[in-house]
Scaffold this motif. Structure first.
Motif, PDB file in Angstrom:
ATOM      1  N   UNK A   1       0.826  -1.212   0.000  1.00  9.28           N
ATOM      2  CA  UNK A   1       0.000   0.000   0.000  1.00  9.28           C
ATOM      3  C   UNK A   1       0.860   1.260   0.000  1.00  9.28           C
ATOM      4  N   UNK A   2       1.962   1.221   0.731  1.00  9.23           N
ATOM      5  CA  UNK A   2       2.845   2.387   0.780  1.00  9.23           C
ATOM      6  C   UNK A   2       3.484   2.659  -0.575  1.00  9.23           C
ATOM      7  N   UNK A   3       3.926   1.595  -1.250  1.00 12.10           N
ATOM      8  CA  UNK A   3       4.520   1.777  -2.585  1.00 12.10           C
ATOM      9  C   UNK A   3       3.481   2.312  -3.567  1.00 12.10           C
ATOM     10  N   UNK A   4       2.267   1.767  -3.511  1.00  6.44           N
ATOM     11  CA  UNK A   4       1.201   2.238  -4.400  1.00  6.44           C
ATOM     12  C   UNK A   4       0.859   3.703  -4.127  1.00  6.44           C
ATOM     13  N   UNK A   5       0.818   4.081  -2.846  1.00  4.48           N
ATOM     14  CA  UNK A   5       0.519   5.478  -2.507  1.00  4.48           C
ATOM     15  C   UNK A   5       1.622   6.411  -2.997  1.00  4.48           C
TER      16      UNK A   5
ATOM     17  N   UNK B   1       5.396  25.480  -2.776  1.00  3.39           N
ATOM     18  CA  UNK B   1       4.732  24.914  -1.598  1.00  3.39           C
ATOM     19  C   UNK B   1       4.188  23.517  -1.886  1.00  3.39           C
ATOM     20  N   UNK B   2       3.644  23.353  -3.085  1.00  4.54           N
ATOM     21  CA  UNK B   2       3.120  22.036  -3.455  1.00  4.54           C
ATOM     22  C   UNK B   2       4.237  21.007  -3.581  1.00  4.54           C
ATOM     23  N   UNK B   3       5.358  21.404  -4.168  1.00  4.22           N
ATOM     24  CA  UNK B   3       6.507  20.508  -4.274  1.00  4.22           C
ATOM     25  C   UNK B   3       7.042  20.120  -2.893  1.00  4.22           C
ATOM     26  N   UNK B   4       7.010  21.067  -1.961  1.00  5.96           N
ATOM     27  CA  UNK B   4       7.476  20.777  -0.609  1.00  5.96           C
ATOM     28  C   UNK B   4       6.562  19.758   0.077  1.00  5.96           C
ATOM     29  N   UNK B   5       5.248  19.898  -0.148  1.00  3.45           N
ATOM     30  CA  UNK B   5       4.320  18.920   0.428  1.00  3.45           C
ATOM     31  C   UNK B   5       4.525  17.533  -0.176  1.00  3.45           C
ATOM     32  N   UNK B   6       4.752  17.494  -1.485  1.00  6.35           N
ATOM     33  CA  UNK B   6       5.014  16.215  -2.152  1.00  6.35           C
ATOM     34  C   UNK B   6       6.282  15.580  -1.593  1.00  6.35           C
TER      35      UNK B   6
ATOM     36  N   UNK C   1       6.362  12.037   0.438  1.00  2.00           N
ATOM     37  CA  UNK C   1       7.186  10.960  -0.116  1.00  2.00           C
ATOM     38  C   UNK C   1       8.240  10.500   0.883  1.00  2.00           C
ATOM     39  N   UNK C   2       8.847  11.443   1.589  1.00  4.66           N
ATOM     40  CA  UNK C   2       9.853  11.082   2.597  1.00  4.66           C
ATOM     41  C   UNK C   2       9.235  10.276   3.736  1.00  4.66           C
ATOM     42  N   UNK C   3       8.014  10.647   4.150  1.00  7.39           N
ATOM     43  CA  UNK C   3       7.335   9.893   5.206  1.00  7.39           C
ATOM     44  C   UNK C   3       7.068   8.459   4.771  1.00  7.39           C
ATOM     45  N   UNK C   4       6.599   8.294   3.526  1.00  6.62           N
ATOM     46  CA  UNK C   4       6.315   6.953   3.023  1.00  6.62           C
ATOM     47  C   UNK C   4       7.594   6.127   2.909  1.00  6.62           C
ATOM     48  N   UNK C   5       8.663   6.742   2.408  1.00  6.89           N
ATOM     49  CA  UNK C   5       9.929   6.012   2.288  1.00  6.89           C
ATOM     50  C   UNK C   5      10.481   5.633   3.664  1.00  6.89           C
ATOM     51  N   UNK C   6      10.338   6.536   4.641  1.00  5.00           N
ATOM     52  CA  UNK C   6      10.791   6.217   5.997  1.00  5.00           C
ATOM     53  C   UNK C   6       9.978   5.071   6.591  1.00  5.00           C
TER      54      UNK C   6
END
Length: 551
Positions: free
Chosen positions: A463-467, A515-520, A524-529
């Motif tokens: 699920x994390x990879x798909x997200x 700002x949008x790039x920063x949110x992305x 992404x960093x949270x999911x990878x962590x």
């Protein structure tokens, strides 16, 4: 378990019905485990090798071993693409072939090796930590190509080091790269691939490799270093030529995953010891594990014994720990309930071993306790810990020992029972298995629970990879725009443009887009962590199941 009230029969009937439902659910879980593994493998293959390789591998996993023609028919792919896909899978040790009884060559996928794709960055980082940048590049090249010859991988690393300097001249000589490769082989992080031998009138080559040759290093001759002058503009990596002088056969090398897993397992045990005691106690266990790395089978329940004097010499040399301090730390480790270390003999001041199996069991129990704490709360966790400690308990014993109200103890116990975190053992007093004459003992089946948690981890990883892929797909245009701006900015900086021109290019991305790039980036960093933490949990549970002989 005995109920002394008028509703006892009804309660026993509910327990029996719940046990029957749990048995059905357990069978469904075992089927789901393979399904979740296939989904995760499918996602990893698509991310690393593309849809064609993914389709071939998943078809082989679902239907088992198949000949080449059947694979092409089932996947509805051209025969040429199927051959290329199988070639890729075999080269990366994710598939194998054999001759069946009917004379056909059948291919089988290795699911366990496909699941390791997500751990490749961890292998590379481990090599960097132990052997520096050269070790990192060597392991990365071999992982990217599946298997390589020694001369080719050294040549490619030399070229990459030359390109990294910018002027095409590598500061590190090729002899240093060769030395690092030898160090990786000597420490068993890299191993030889089996050699192929064709027999007469055989469709499949036989693979052979003697155990003593698995880590035998080839002799390479480095020549033609000064045949081309620097005036010709060729980088040194292009002027180097390597030749295998030890044998006329081509020898391929691949990463030894078992050795990396042994290192990761030892680090998990050391980290657990440091967390429970202190850093110096961790140094004692680290030294014990290092002394037995090459002496014992890495997958035994306990390591080979280490004499006290040998352990003391190593600790004085590396950690400045005195004899009295070492004895105190060892006494604490031996007396502790976790049983990380045991004393097996009194000769020579004592012989000490590390209990690998018990250590992994304690780590798996800690993971299970953490999951119960997060999912059900502290009171359920109290009952769960009690069952882990006492093993088998009746409902009345749980109520008494947990110091809870009977109603709360039953509620928490049945809640965990329904979620398959604990199980029930039936002990009938009569052959008819009547509920009124049957004892029901609650306990934790750690093996089954580890399988269930492992399955959940696979599902969450998928699920994390798909997200993460969904986020990148939704913001694809903006991410591509950012890459173009960064490329243009880098080109202007290299050409010596002034800051005004560079700023104009950077202003192509508006503040809302920033700002949008920063949110992305944050998401992404949270999911990878989270994926990294999930992989650590998967690794610990897998090592525990492997230690007890479970697949």
């Amino acid at each position: 378990m005995t109920f002394r009230n008028q509703h006892g029969g009804a309660r026993r009937s509910r327990v029996v019905l719940l046990i029957f439902m749990l048995k059905v659910n357990r069978n469904l879980i075992e089927k789901k485990m393979s399904k979740n593994q296939i989904m995760l493998c499918s996602s990893l293959l698509k991310e690393h090798f593309g849809e064609i390789v993914q389709k071939v591998a998943i078809m082989l996993k679902k239907y088992g071993s198949r000949p080449l023609r059947i694979i092409a028919q089932e996947t509805m792919l051209p025969l040429r693409k199927v051959k290329q896909s199988l070639r890729v899978l075999i080269q990366h040790d994710m598939a194998e072939f054999e001759l069946n009884k009917k004379g056909f060559v059948e291919y089988t996928v290795k699911l366990e090796n496909i699941l390791l794709l997500h751990r490749y960055p961890r292998y590379i980082y481990c090599a960097k930590t132990l052997y520096g940048d050269i070790g990192e590049l060597l392991v990365e090249e071999i992982l990217n190509n599946g298997m390589m010859t020694m001369e080719v991988v050294i040549q490619k690393v030399s070229e990459r080091l030359a390109e990294a300097t910018g002027d095409g001249k590598a500061d590190i000589p090729i002899s240093s790269i060769k030395e690092k490769f030898n160090n990786l082989v000597q420490s068993h992080f890299i191993k030889r691939c089996p050699m192929t031998e064709w027999e007469e009138n055989s469709l499949v080559p036989s693979m052979y490799l003697q155990e003593h040759e698995m880590f035998r290093i080839c002799e390479l001759e480095i020549y033609a270093l000064n045949e081309v002058s620097d005036d010709e503009g060729l980088p040194p990596a292009k002027k180097l030529k390597l030749r295998n002088t030890s044998t006329k056969e081509t020898i391929y090398w691949r990463v030894n995953f078992d050795r990396f897993h042994q290192y990761f397992r030892d680090q998990c045990i050391i980290k657990a010891v440091i967390s429970r005691f202190d850093n110096k106690t961790g140094d004692v266990v680290r030294t014990l594990l290092r002394l037995v790395e090459t002496r014992s089978n890495p997958w035994v329940e306990t390591t080979n014994p280490v004499p006290r004097h040998e352990l003391l010499q190593m600790l004085i040399k590396e950690s400045n720990i005195t004899a009295d301090e070492m004895d105190a730390y060892l006494a604490v480790l031996i007396d502790d309930s976790t049983s990380f270390v045991s004393r097996v003999d009194e000769r020579g001041g004592g012989m000490y071993v590390v209990n690998i199996k018990k250590s992994l069991q304690k780590l798996s129990e800690a993971i299970a306790i953490s999951v119960v704490q997060d999912k059900f709360g502290s009171k359920c966790c109290r009952v769960f810990r009690l069952l882990l400690m006492k093993r088998y308990l009746e409902m009345k014993q749980i109520e008494d020992l947990s110091v809870m109200l009977p109603k709360d103890a039953k509620e928490y116990t049945y809640k965990m029972l329904q979620e398959n975190f604990i199980t029930v053992q039936e002990i009938p007093r009569t052959p008819d298995h009547a509920p009124s004459r049957t004892f029901f003992l609650f306990h934790v089946d750690l093996v089954q629970l580890c399988r269930s948690l492992l399955d959940r981890c696979y599902k969450v990883m998928f699920n994390s990879i798909c997200h993460r892929e969904f986020i990148n797909r939704e913001h694809k245009r903006l991410l591509e725009k950012k890459q173009r701006v960064e490329a243009i900015t880098a080109t202007l900086q290299q050409s010596g443009a002034d800051s005004t021109q560079i700023q104009e290019v950077e202003d192509m991305i508006s503040p809302p887009e920033h700002a949008q790039l920063e949110r992305v980036k944050q998401n992404t960093n949270k999911l990878e962590h989270s994926e990294i933490q999930l992989d650590e949990t998967i690794f610990t549970l897998s090592m525990w199941l492997k230690a007890i002989g479970e697949k």
